[in-house]
Design an enzyme around this catalytic site. Structure first.
Site, PDB file in Angstrom:
ATOM      1  N   ARG A  68      21.779  38.462  36.107  1.00  0.00           N
ATOM      2  CA  ARG A  68      21.736  38.759  34.668  1.00  0.00           C
ATOM      3  C   ARG A  68      20.305  39.057  34.225  1.00  0.00           C
ATOM      4  NH1 ARG A  68      24.762  37.620  30.205  1.00  0.00           N
ATOM      5  NH2 ARG A  68      26.388  36.824  31.531  1.00  0.00           N
ATOM      6  N   MET A  93      29.456  44.222  24.421  1.00  0.00           N
ATOM      7  CA  MET A  93      30.251  43.079  24.859  1.00  0.00           C
ATOM      8  C   MET A  93      29.578  42.332  26.023  1.00  0.00           C
ATOM      9  SD  MET A  93      32.655  43.307  22.740  1.00  0.00           S
ATOM     10  CE  MET A  93      33.932  42.221  23.345  1.00  0.00           C
ATOM     11  N   ARG A  94      28.389  41.861  25.772  1.00  0.00           N
ATOM     12  CA  ARG A  94      27.701  41.129  26.826  1.00  0.00           C
ATOM     13  C   ARG A  94      26.679  40.189  26.218  1.00  0.00           C
ATOM     14  NH1 ARG A  94      27.026  41.575  32.466  1.00  0.00           N
ATOM     15  NH2 ARG A  94      24.948  40.797  32.940  1.00  0.00           N
ATOM     16  N   HIS A 112      29.713  41.264  13.696  1.00  0.00           N
ATOM     17  CA  HIS A 112      30.841  40.483  14.225  1.00  0.00           C
ATOM     18  C   HIS A 112      31.999  40.537  13.230  1.00  0.00           C
ATOM     19  CE1 HIS A 112      32.780  37.448  16.687  1.00  0.00           C
ATOM     20  NE2 HIS A 112      33.113  36.832  15.563  1.00  0.00           N
ATOM     21  N   GLU A 146      22.403  31.362  20.920  1.00  0.00           N
ATOM     22  CA  GLU A 146      23.832  31.029  20.941  1.00  0.00           C
ATOM     23  C   GLU A 146      24.665  32.275  20.682  1.00  0.00           C
ATOM     24  OE1 GLU A 146      25.217  27.670  18.486  1.00  0.00           O
ATOM     25  OE2 GLU A 146      23.106  27.102  18.431  1.00  0.00           O
ATOM     26  N   GLN A 176      34.565  47.797   6.582  1.00  0.00           N
ATOM     27  CA  GLN A 176      33.454  47.118   5.894  1.00  0.00           C
ATOM     28  C   GLN A 176      32.225  47.007   6.796  1.00  0.00           C
ATOM     29  OE1 GLN A 176      33.721  46.955   2.768  1.00  0.00           O
ATOM     30  NE2 GLN A 176      35.872  47.582   2.954  1.00  0.00           N
TER      31      GLN A 176
HETATM   32  C1  GRF Z   1      33.409  45.739  16.041  1.00  0.00           C
HETATM   33  O1  GRF Z   1      34.539  45.138  15.467  1.00  0.00           O
HETATM   34  C2  GRF Z   1      32.284  44.729  16.094  1.00  0.00           C
HETATM   35  O2  GRF Z   1      32.332  43.805  15.044  1.00  0.00           O
HETATM   36  C3  GRF Z   1      32.521  44.038  17.392  1.00  0.00           C
HETATM   37  O3  GRF Z   1      32.986  45.059  18.263  1.00  0.00           O
HETATM   38  C4  GRF Z   1      33.607  46.081  17.495  1.00  0.00           C
HETATM   39  C5  GRF Z   1      32.919  47.344  17.910  1.00  0.00           C
HETATM   40  O4  GRF Z   1      33.473  48.481  17.360  1.00  0.00           O
HETATM   41  N1  GRF Z   1      31.324  43.379  17.837  1.00  0.00           N
HETATM   42  P1  GRF Z   1      32.800  49.910  17.576  1.00  0.00           P
HETATM   43  O5  GRF Z   1      32.525  50.069  19.074  1.00  0.00           O
HETATM   44  O6  GRF Z   1      31.565  49.992  16.759  1.00  0.00           O
HETATM   45  O7  GRF Z   1      33.862  50.879  17.147  1.00  0.00           O
END
Ligand code: GRF
Length: 219
Positions: A68, A93-94, A112, A146, A176
């Site tokens: 990592r 996603m990491r 998020h 975290e 949103q």
């Molecule tokens: C979004 O819902 C964000 O909050 C989450 O992953 C999603 C990513 O969407 N972290 P995108 O790739 O910007 O369409």
């Protein structure tokens, strides 16, 4: 020499938030430039969007690194080489290591799909539906060590209806996210963000009239 805020956008998926940021820059709302878009997956739609807009892109696959730390180092090198001031996680996603976080102190934003600190982690919309909350939303925050944690820059609430499923709630929240993420980056670009005692202070913060947030039509 470029003087606008340099963004490094990290994506793993469809990149709709990336698109919202690109659009905000193009229409002159967001005084920033995207220096590089990096994905940890090959074939992401986010990278296609970036290429379509002529932005520099890089794919860095975790499988090509022994640890990592080495992967994070490769990311850091790219971000530095491209003159990035602010790192923008847009569906990345990491989890990033402590060293990565410390390399850009108070300079890494994440979005998020919940009102943090509620429902951190994967499946935030599913967690909201299963808990029975009537309000959920989106959060933009600076990251710390975290997961889905750190000083909150902005949040937006949306209603949760009894007949919602993950898809309907996800779409309502995402809409949103696309509003508040460019706004938050704009606050950084305009030098209006300060961190006091671990909390974000926005200088000249715009106010909305006091409001009760509730589903729009009770009949
Ligand atoms: C979004 O819902 C964000 O909050 C989450 O992953 C999603 C990513 O969407 N972290 P995108 O790739 O910007 O369409």
């Amino acid at each position: 020499m470029a003087t606008s805020l340099g963004l490094g956008v990290l994506v793993s998926g469809t990149g709709t938030n990336l698109q919202a940021i690109i659009d905000a820059i193009e229409r002159g709302y967001l005084p920033a430039r995207i220096c590089v878009v990096i994905s940890n997956r090959s074939d992401t739609y986010g990278i296609k969007r970036a290429k379509r807009c002529g932005l520099p892109t890089k794919v860095v696959l975790p499988t090509e690194f022994k640890s990592r730390a080495q992967f994070d180092n490769a990311l850091l090198t790219l971000l530095t080489q491209h003159g990035v001031d602010l790192v923008v996680l847009a569906g990345f996603m990491r989890l990033l290591s402590k060293d990565f976080v410390h390399a850009f102190p108070d300079r890494i934003l994440n979005v998020h799909p919940s009102l943090l600190p509620s429902f951190p982690g994967l499946g935030a919309q599913k967690q909201a539906l299963e808990s029975g909350v009537r309000i959920s939303g989106a959060t933009v925050h600076l990251i710390d060590e975290e997961m889905d944690h750190g000083p909150i820059v902005s949040q937006c609430a949306v209603p949760v209806y009894s007949d919602d499923d993950e898809d309907t709630l996800t779409r309502r929240i995402l809409k949103q996210e696309h509003r508040i993420y460019p706004w938050c980056i704009k606050m950084f670009a305009e030098g209006r963000v300060q961190i006091n005692n671990g909390q974000v202070v926005i200088l000249n913060e715009p106010r909305v009239p006091d409001a009760v947030i509730q589903p729009s039509e009770y009949k």
